[in-house]
Scaffold this motif. Structure first.
Motif, PDB file in Angstrom:
ATOM      1  N   PRO A 164       0.825  -1.208   0.000  1.00  0.00           N
ATOM      2  CA  PRO A 164       0.000   0.000   0.000  1.00  0.00           C
ATOM      3  C   PRO A 164       0.859   1.257   0.000  1.00  0.00           C
ATOM      4  O   PRO A 164       1.865   1.326   0.707  1.00  0.00           O
ATOM      5  CB  PRO A 164      -0.796  -0.122   1.303  1.00  0.00           C
ATOM      6  N   TRP A 165       0.494   2.234  -0.800  1.00  0.00           N
ATOM      7  CA  TRP A 165       1.169   3.533  -0.791  1.00  0.00           C
ATOM      8  C   TRP A 165       0.604   4.407   0.314  1.00  0.00           C
ATOM      9  O   TRP A 165       1.325   5.159   0.966  1.00  0.00           O
ATOM     10  CB  TRP A 165       0.993   4.209  -2.146  1.00  0.00           C
ATOM     11  N   ARG A 166      -0.698   4.279   0.543  1.00  0.00           N
ATOM     12  CA  ARG A 166      -1.370   5.079   1.552  1.00  0.00           C
ATOM     13  C   ARG A 166      -1.635   4.245   2.805  1.00  0.00           C
ATOM     14  O   ARG A 166      -1.792   3.024   2.728  1.00  0.00           O
ATOM     15  CB  ARG A 166      -2.718   5.583   1.022  1.00  0.00           C
ATOM     16  N   PRO A 167      -1.735   4.897   3.970  1.00  0.00           N
ATOM     17  CA  PRO A 167      -2.151   4.173   5.170  1.00  0.00           C
ATOM     18  C   PRO A 167      -3.534   3.558   4.981  1.00  0.00           C
ATOM     19  O   PRO A 167      -4.342   4.035   4.190  1.00  0.00           O
ATOM     20  CB  PRO A 167      -2.187   5.275   6.244  1.00  0.00           C
ATOM     21  N   GLY A 168      -3.781   2.477   5.712  1.00  0.00           N
ATOM     22  CA  GLY A 168      -5.070   1.817   5.594  1.00  0.00           C
ATOM     23  C   GLY A 168      -5.181   0.944   4.376  1.00  0.00           C
ATOM     24  O   GLY A 168      -6.278   0.729   3.843  1.00  0.00           O
ATOM     25  N   SER A 169      -4.055   0.432   3.902  1.00  0.00           N
ATOM     26  CA  SER A 169      -4.028  -0.502   2.768  1.00  0.00           C
ATOM     27  C   SER A 169      -4.547   0.127   1.486  1.00  0.00           C
ATOM     28  O   SER A 169      -5.214  -0.543   0.685  1.00  0.00           O
ATOM     29  CB  SER A 169      -4.821  -1.778   3.104  1.00  0.00           C
ATOM     30  N   GLY A 170      -4.263   1.404   1.268  1.00  0.00           N
ATOM     31  CA  GLY A 170      -4.763   2.075   0.080  1.00  0.00           C
ATOM     32  C   GLY A 170      -3.729   2.215  -1.023  1.00  0.00           C
ATOM     33  O   GLY A 170      -2.534   2.329  -0.771  1.00  0.00           O
ATOM     34  N   HIS A 171      -4.211   2.201  -2.277  1.00  0.00           N
ATOM     35  CA  HIS A 171      -3.419   2.488  -3.473  1.00  0.00           C
ATOM     36  C   HIS A 171      -2.235   1.535  -3.601  1.00  0.00           C
ATOM     37  O   HIS A 171      -1.067   1.934  -3.613  1.00  0.00           O
ATOM     38  CB  HIS A 171      -2.951   3.947  -3.442  1.00  0.00           C
ATOM     39  N   TRP A 172      -2.524   0.245  -3.749  1.00  0.00           N
ATOM     40  CA  TRP A 172      -1.472  -0.772  -3.825  1.00  0.00           C
ATOM     41  C   TRP A 172      -0.695  -0.676  -5.134  1.00  0.00           C
ATOM     42  O   TRP A 172      -1.261  -0.546  -6.216  1.00  0.00           O
ATOM     43  CB  TRP A 172      -2.093  -2.159  -3.709  1.00  0.00           C
ATOM     44  N   TRP A 227      -0.863   0.032  -9.671  1.00  0.00           N
ATOM     45  CA  TRP A 227       0.281   0.552 -10.430  1.00  0.00           C
ATOM     46  C   TRP A 227       1.504  -0.318 -10.177  1.00  0.00           C
ATOM     47  O   TRP A 227       1.596  -1.011  -9.163  1.00  0.00           O
ATOM     48  CB  TRP A 227       0.589   2.003 -10.042  1.00  0.00           C
ATOM     49  N   PHE A 228       2.432  -0.274 -11.136  1.00  0.00           N
ATOM     50  CA  PHE A 228       3.682  -1.008 -10.994  1.00  0.00           C
ATOM     51  C   PHE A 228       4.743  -0.307 -11.824  1.00  0.00           C
ATOM     52  O   PHE A 228       4.481   0.138 -12.938  1.00  0.00           O
ATOM     53  CB  PHE A 228       3.526  -2.457 -11.461  1.00  0.00           C
ATOM     54  N   SER A 229       5.953  -0.210 -11.252  1.00  0.00           N
ATOM     55  CA  SER A 229       7.015   0.585 -11.864  1.00  0.00           C
ATOM     56  C   SER A 229       8.217  -0.264 -12.240  1.00  0.00           C
ATOM     57  O   SER A 229       8.530  -1.254 -11.580  1.00  0.00           O
ATOM     58  CB  SER A 229       7.482   1.678 -10.898  1.00  0.00           C
ATOM     59  N   THR A 230       8.899   0.171 -13.290  1.00  0.00           N
ATOM     60  CA  THR A 230      10.198  -0.378 -13.682  1.00  0.00           C
ATOM     61  C   THR A 230      11.165   0.794 -13.825  1.00  0.00           C
ATOM     62  O   THR A 230      10.790   1.958 -13.652  1.00  0.00           O
ATOM     63  CB  THR A 230      10.116  -1.122 -15.019  1.00  0.00           C
ATOM     64  N   GLY A 231      12.403   0.491 -14.176  1.00  0.00           N
ATOM     65  CA  GLY A 231      13.333   1.549 -14.540  1.00  0.00           C
ATOM     66  C   GLY A 231      12.859   2.271 -15.787  1.00  0.00           C
ATOM     67  O   GLY A 231      11.996   1.780 -16.526  1.00  0.00           O
ATOM     68  N   GLN A 232      13.436   3.433 -16.049  1.00  0.00           N
ATOM     69  CA  GLN A 232      12.952   4.323 -17.113  1.00  0.00           C
ATOM     70  C   GLN A 232      12.821   3.643 -18.471  1.00  0.00           C
ATOM     71  O   GLN A 232      11.824   3.821 -19.156  1.00  0.00           O
ATOM     72  CB  GLN A 232      13.907   5.516 -17.230  1.00  0.00           C
ATOM     73  N   GLU A 233      13.797   2.874 -18.863  1.00  0.00           N
ATOM     74  CA  GLU A 233      13.809   2.318 -20.215  1.00  0.00           C
ATOM     75  C   GLU A 233      13.538   0.816 -20.225  1.00  0.00           C
ATOM     76  O   GLU A 233      13.800   0.149 -21.229  1.00  0.00           O
ATOM     77  CB  GLU A 233      15.150   2.610 -20.896  1.00  0.00           C
ATOM     78  N   GLY A 283      -2.506   3.364 -18.482  1.00  0.00           N
ATOM     79  CA  GLY A 283      -1.812   4.636 -18.584  1.00  0.00           C
ATOM     80  C   GLY A 283      -0.407   4.491 -18.023  1.00  0.00           C
ATOM     81  O   GLY A 283      -0.048   3.449 -17.472  1.00  0.00           O
ATOM     82  N   SER A 284       0.399   5.527 -18.175  1.00  0.00           N
ATOM     83  CA  SER A 284       1.755   5.460 -17.645  1.00  0.00           C
ATOM     84  C   SER A 284       2.294   6.855 -17.413  1.00  0.00           C
ATOM     85  O   SER A 284       1.795   7.838 -17.984  1.00  0.00           O
ATOM     86  CB  SER A 284       2.678   4.688 -18.592  1.00  0.00           C
ATOM     87  N   GLU A 285       3.317   6.949 -16.563  1.00  0.00           N
ATOM     88  CA  GLU A 285       4.024   8.198 -16.346  1.00  0.00           C
ATOM     89  C   GLU A 285       5.441   7.883 -15.877  1.00  0.00           C
ATOM     90  O   GLU A 285       5.722   6.791 -15.379  1.00  0.00           O
ATOM     91  CB  GLU A 285       3.314   9.099 -15.335  1.00  0.00           C
ATOM     92  N   THR A 322       6.158   4.175 -14.490  1.00  0.00           N
ATOM     93  CA  THR A 322       5.035   3.542 -13.797  1.00  0.00           C
ATOM     94  C   THR A 322       3.889   3.272 -14.760  1.00  0.00           C
ATOM     95  O   THR A 322       3.491   4.158 -15.530  1.00  0.00           O
ATOM     96  CB  THR A 322       4.543   4.435 -12.644  1.00  0.00           C
ATOM     97  N   ARG A 323       3.381   2.050 -14.709  1.00  0.00           N
ATOM     98  CA  ARG A 323       2.189   1.689 -15.473  1.00  0.00           C
ATOM     99  C   ARG A 323       0.995   1.650 -14.533  1.00  0.00           C
ATOM    100  O   ARG A 323       1.039   1.004 -13.480  1.00  0.00           O
ATOM    101  CB  ARG A 323       2.331   0.316 -16.134  1.00  0.00           C
ATOM    102  N   GLU A 324      -0.050   2.373 -14.910  1.00  0.00           N
ATOM    103  CA  GLU A 324      -1.305   2.276 -14.171  1.00  0.00           C
ATOM    104  C   GLU A 324      -2.001   0.993 -14.585  1.00  0.00           C
ATOM    105  O   GLU A 324      -2.083   0.676 -15.775  1.00  0.00           O
ATOM    106  CB  GLU A 324      -2.176   3.491 -14.464  1.00  0.00           C
ATOM    107  N   LEU A 325      -2.495   0.256 -13.602  1.00  0.00           N
ATOM    108  CA  LEU A 325      -3.082  -1.053 -13.866  1.00  0.00           C
ATOM    109  C   LEU A 325      -4.582  -1.048 -13.629  1.00  0.00           C
ATOM    110  O   LEU A 325      -5.079  -0.440 -12.686  1.00  0.00           O
ATOM    111  CB  LEU A 325      -2.427  -2.110 -12.961  1.00  0.00           C
TER     112      LEU A 325
END
Length: 265
Positions: free
Chosen positions: A43-51, A85-91, A104-106, A255-258
């Motif tokens: 979780p990114w947020r407290p309370g098990s939010g935004h995994w 969401w899940f992230s990798t290195g830039q390239e 989506g991605s950023e 980061t890829r939005e899932l």
């Protein structure tokens, strides 16, 4: 390659106490490791939010390394695991496994500092006829959101009133007009994360955002011994500012939005 499940203590050792693991993860994680690197979600947020989470692999790793790591995480986490969401290195490439699809991605950078600023930000603001006022995340949410909406292109990401912020600061002029706002959000790890820093357009370029950042950083380091933040990687001006203020870039993420893929008809 074989990815094996590990707990957070093991992950800290394997990652050599990586700043993202140290400051952005809690014990509520699913983590895996292999000779190529490590990966975790939580979780990114407290309370098990935004995994969500990230995979970090060494140079020369195969192109499927992060995909295999994410698949191993999904298998270890079971059917109750719901990632956003899940992230990798830039390239680095990523093929999103079922039952997910990329929505989506950023590209953004995760920064951190344990260095308390040596600057009296409030004193310098006072010399300019400006003061710092603490705001309440709930009671002042409407006013903060109105300020954010007025001076942000797209959605304002301070999220006032959502319960994410432990501290809101407003820089105000002598007439009580707000010229800048910013917050400390609490991550699921309990660590503070600077967010929502915004300066009114007619007061930009005067160092107000820098002083507000210093004040928020000082409060975070005093409270928790560390301050973290995220910034879009193509915002080179902001990255240069934060690095000048003592922040270090821990990772440059893609980061890829899932989203859960729809069932076939």
């Amino acid at each position: 390659m074989t990815w094996s499940q590990v707990d957070r203590d093991e992950l800290l050792e394997i990652s050599r106490h990586d700043p993202f693991v140290r400051f952005a993860t809690s014990n509520e994680i699913v983590a895996v490791a292999a000779p190529e690197g490590w990966a975790c979600v939580g979780p990114w947020r407290p309370g098990s939010g935004h995994w969500g989470g990230a995979a970090v692999v060494g140079a020369g790793s195969g192109s499927s390394a992060e995909t295999c790591a994410l698949q191993a995480i999904l298998e270890a986490g079971g059917t109750d695991l719901a990632l956003e969401w899940f992230s990798t290195g830039q390239e680095r490439p990523l093929s999103v496994p079922d039952p997910y699809a990329c929505s989506g991605s950023e590209r953004w950078s995760f920064l951190w500092t344990e260095q308390a600023p040596g600057t009296d930000a409030q004193g310098l603001l006072a010399q300019r006829g400006l003061g710092v006022q603490e705001l309440d995340d709930r009671d002042d949410a409407e006013a903060i959101e109105a300020f954010g909406a007025a001076y942000t292109q797209g959605r304002y990401l301070g999220f006032p009133g959502w319960g994410f912020a432990t501290t809101w600061l407003a820089v105000q002029d002598r007439a009580g007009g707000t010229v800048a706002v910013g917050a400390l959000h609490e991550l699921a790890s309990g660590m503070p994360h600077l967010a929502g820093i915004l300066v009114r357009p007619d007061r930009r370029g005067q160092g107000i955002g820098e002083l507000l950042t210093l004040e928020l950083t000082a409060r975070a380091v005093q409270e928790a011994g560390v301050a973290t933040l995220g910034v879009l990687t193509d915002n080179r001006e902001a990255l240069a500012l934060y690095e000048r203020l003592g922040y270090a870039v821990a990772h440059r993420f893609h980061t890829r939005e899932l989203a859960t893929a729809p069932e076939p008809a």
